[in-house]
Write an enzyme that holds these catalytic residues in place. Sequence first.
Site, PDB file in Angstrom:
ATOM      1  N   ASN A   1       3.509  -2.109  -6.120  1.00  0.00           N
ATOM      2  CA  ASN A   1       3.849  -0.776  -5.609  1.00  0.00           C
ATOM      3  C   ASN A   1       4.478   0.022  -6.741  1.00  0.00           C
ATOM      4  O   ASN A   1       4.947  -0.561  -7.717  1.00  0.00           O
ATOM      5  CB  ASN A   1       4.851  -0.884  -4.461  1.00  0.00           C
ATOM      6  CG  ASN A   1       4.178  -1.065  -3.100  1.00  0.00           C
ATOM      7  OD1 ASN A   1       2.968  -0.908  -2.966  1.00  0.00           O
ATOM      8  ND2 ASN A   1       4.973  -1.399  -2.104  1.00  0.00           N
TER       9      ASN A   1
ATOM     10  N   HIS B   1      -1.759   1.691   3.563  1.00  0.00           N
ATOM     11  CA  HIS B   1      -2.510   1.897   2.306  1.00  0.00           C
ATOM     12  C   HIS B   1      -3.962   2.293   2.592  1.00  0.00           C
ATOM     13  O   HIS B   1      -4.891   1.818   1.945  1.00  0.00           O
ATOM     14  CB  HIS B   1      -2.480   0.645   1.429  1.00  0.00           C
ATOM     15  CG  HIS B   1      -1.117   0.303   0.897  1.00  0.00           C
ATOM     16  ND1 HIS B   1      -0.684   0.633  -0.365  1.00  0.00           N
ATOM     17  CD2 HIS B   1      -0.076  -0.345   1.473  1.00  0.00           C
ATOM     18  CE1 HIS B   1       0.554   0.198  -0.544  1.00  0.00           C
ATOM     19  NE2 HIS B   1       0.956  -0.398   0.561  1.00  0.00           N
TER      20      HIS B   1
END
Length: 418
Positions: free
Chosen positions: A99, A26
Amino acid sequence: MVLLDGALHETLAGFIHEKPLERAVHAKGWGAFGQFETGRAMGEYTVLPFLQRVGEQTPTVSRFSLAVSSRDTPDASRNVRGFSTKFYTGNGVFDLLCNHLPVFSVRDAMRFPEFIRTLGPAPGSNLRDPERFWAFVAHAPEALHFVTWLYSDAGTVKSLRHLRTYGVNTYVWRNAAGKRRYVKYHWLPQAGTEFLTAAESAALAGDPDVAGRGLYEAIARGEGPEYELRVQLMDPADAESLPYDPLDATKVWSEADYPLQPVGRLILNRNPENYREQVEKLAFSPANLLPGAEFSDDKLLQGRSAVYWDAQRRRLGTDFRKIPVNRQEGWTPDQQVSSGLGAETAGTQVRAGISRRDDFTQAGERYRALPREEQEHLEENIASELRGVSRETRETVLDYLSCADRDYGGRVAEKSRA
Ligand code: HEM
């Protein structure tokens, strides 16, 4: 040039050390501050402090991210997008990490590094190699549900305003009477969910920051995006009688049996003034909970419990909780909320898989739920990669696809021969 020129050395050293280390995953992200308004008092289910009163306002900060990325990865690329929010409640900070796909690739945290590495470049060529990813799938049939989401149009999102996200793991909510319920979190974009086709995503790759710019400019115009928080709740007593294991992160819960209940609304309304200090230095963890929210026995979630803080100690230093945006001055380890019930163990402990695996049913259901045009996109997106992998890998993956749905497997097989 004098060796003792401290001003010069300090200037150069300050520059060399000022860039924070990238996140292990990320790495690319965008952030904004906002306001969460509780729409329904949830006291019946949880003592979480900011969900007790309708109309309660809680300041927040959120970070959108691309799971497998470096700072230059195109925003429109096929990827899992993250959406993490800190709720600054009067009683401490609560983190909610989500997510944009409802399921994860593996159910055991032990396989996370292996999975992430297969999406990165090959060690020799430094190029992405589809064989690495698909050979992993061939050895991880539980990834098929995730693959069916990622390679559909849902893997390429139109904009952050249209991002639908999921907590993925199963947590626990506890009420004042001590009753525990399993909970799954969902964020629904007020603007609706919209995706890109593979061709549209490829065309947008030339504008790598398209999503971040869209977010920043919309907030600057006073038109920041809104998302509704909803939860699915389950009595833990139901768990044994379901055909799937509700603590398995490769599964979704039936929305007919466990409807999405509205909780409140988040509006992103303020851009950061200093990206590095307020977004790059954010430190989220699924273990950053408050009383009323706990871990369940979800293996993947438990595997995540310590690694985020370890990552942040490395990336931001031991005082990461004192960085203003993380606001945990005076934090001590005994404030940590974990699995409320605790567990007693006796005898020999072994690493073992869960008993109800069922790797294919929900992948087939997801495929059949797509309109025919989106099925075709999914088939072509997978087939275009399978064309470049070894026969052994391709045949194993095609077998799995057929186990999920005979047409799904047959059509991808046909397209991958083309
Ligand atoms: C065993 C599985 C997993 C491991 C080991 C893992 C590990 C990590 C690590 C090390 C980071 C970087 C943290 C940092 O430097 O601040 C991260 C970020 C993140 N993870 Fe996971 N992760 C796992 C599964 C998941 C799942 C299932 C979700 C779904 C909600 C998720 C959502 C995120 C998000 C949204 C971020 C970005 C946070 C931010 O914006 O700073 N991860 N993960």
